[in-house]
Enzyme design. Structure first.
Site, PDB file in Angstrom:
ATOM      1  CG  HIS A  48       4.983 -15.066 -22.892  1.00  0.00           C
ATOM      2  ND1 HIS A  48       4.247 -16.205 -22.676  1.00  0.00           N
ATOM      3  CD2 HIS A  48       6.031 -15.153 -22.046  1.00  0.00           C
ATOM      4  CE1 HIS A  48       4.821 -16.943 -21.766  1.00  0.00           C
ATOM      5  NE2 HIS A  48       5.907 -16.326 -21.340  1.00  0.00           N
TER       6      HIS A  48
HETATM    7  P1  TYD Z   1      10.144 -17.579 -21.167  1.00  0.00           P
HETATM    8  O1  TYD Z   1       9.055 -18.559 -21.423  1.00  0.00           O
HETATM    9  O2  TYD Z   1      10.171 -16.354 -22.015  1.00  0.00           O
HETATM   10  O3  TYD Z   1      10.132 -17.174 -19.643  1.00  0.00           O
HETATM   11  P2  TYD Z   1       9.023 -16.365 -18.821  1.00  0.00           P
HETATM   12  O4  TYD Z   1       7.741 -16.499 -19.556  1.00  0.00           O
HETATM   13  O5  TYD Z   1       8.959 -17.022 -17.509  1.00  0.00           O
HETATM   14  O6  TYD Z   1       9.469 -14.965 -18.662  1.00  0.00           O
HETATM   15  O7  TYD Z   1      11.525 -18.359 -21.296  1.00  0.00           O
HETATM   16  C1  TYD Z   1      12.769 -17.752 -20.988  1.00  0.00           C
HETATM   17  C2  TYD Z   1      13.869 -18.496 -21.737  1.00  0.00           C
HETATM   18  O8  TYD Z   1      13.895 -19.870 -21.358  1.00  0.00           O
HETATM   19  C3  TYD Z   1      13.712 -18.463 -23.241  1.00  0.00           C
HETATM   20  O9  TYD Z   1      14.987 -18.209 -23.797  1.00  0.00           O
HETATM   21  C4  TYD Z   1      13.298 -19.860 -23.631  1.00  0.00           C
HETATM   22  C5  TYD Z   1      13.807 -20.726 -22.503  1.00  0.00           C
HETATM   23  N1  TYD Z   1      12.864 -21.832 -22.210  1.00  0.00           N
HETATM   24  C6  TYD Z   1      13.151 -23.105 -22.680  1.00  0.00           C
HETATM   25  O10 TYD Z   1      14.181 -23.341 -23.345  1.00  0.00           O
HETATM   26  N2  TYD Z   1      12.270 -24.123 -22.392  1.00  0.00           N
HETATM   27  C7  TYD Z   1      11.129 -23.899 -21.680  1.00  0.00           C
HETATM   28  O11 TYD Z   1      10.338 -24.859 -21.434  1.00  0.00           O
HETATM   29  C8  TYD Z   1      10.850 -22.578 -21.226  1.00  0.00           C
HETATM   30  C9  TYD Z   1       9.594 -22.270 -20.449  1.00  0.00           C
HETATM   31  C10 TYD Z   1      11.742 -21.578 -21.497  1.00  0.00           C
END
Ligand code: TYD
Length: 138
Positions: A52
């Site tokens: 993303h």
């Molecule tokens: P995501 O940022 O999509 O993870 P990655 O980029 O590492 O694959 O986040 C995964 C899940 O965690 C999503 O449901 C949102 C939650 N999340 C939070 O609640 N707070 C945060 O600071 C982050 C980074 C994620």
């Protein structure tokens, strides 16, 4: 932002027979004010994270243990960074697509962000990202 704006920042390393120490300060080694920190761990073999872009959030990623790759993409070019030392940080400014992959066993990724978590800051669709880039909206 282009992939050239993402860069490895070498952190201070205080070598000591009792064990080494490194640090990072906001607006110093970390070139923004830190509003958030989070970490990724227990990544099963072959999995990838990220996939993303952020509209506003700047990031710094450190491999506190183990190793992994971060692929940064600006819609036209890609750059792969291998993080495998706890005294290197990868700075990824907003507006770049990133994917984390090739996690080693026991890899531990520490991330600092310039923004609080905000679902609407994410761009999850690569085609939309490319369009936002070409329209200079991100
Ligand atoms: P995501 O940022 O999509 O993870 P990655 O980029 O590492 O694959 O986040 C995964 C899940 O965690 C999503 O449901 C949102 C939650 N999340 C939070 O609640 N707070 C945060 O600071 C982050 C980074 C994620």
């Amino acid at each position: 932002m282009t992939v050239e704006d993402a860069k490895i920042i070498e952190l201070p390393k205080i070598l000591d027979a009792r064990g080494n120490l490194s640090f990072a300060e906001q607006n110093n080694q970390i070139p923004f004010e830190i509003k958030r920190t989070y970490w990724i761990y227990d990544v099963p073999g072959g999995e990838s994270r990220g996939g993303h872009a952020f509209r506003k959030n700047d990031e710094m990623i450190i491999a506190l243990s183990g190793a992994f790759d971060v692929v940064v993409d600006d819609g036209e070019r890609q750059k792969r960074f291998n993080l495998n030392r706890s005294y290197y940080g990868l700075y990824i400014p907003k507006g770049l697509w990133r994917t984390m992959e090739n996690f080693s066993t026991n890899a531990f990724a520490l991330e600092f962000g310039s923004e609080h978590y905000d679902k609407s800051d994410y761009v999850h669709d690569y085609d939309q990202f490319k369009k936002l880039k070409s329209d200079e909206e991100i």
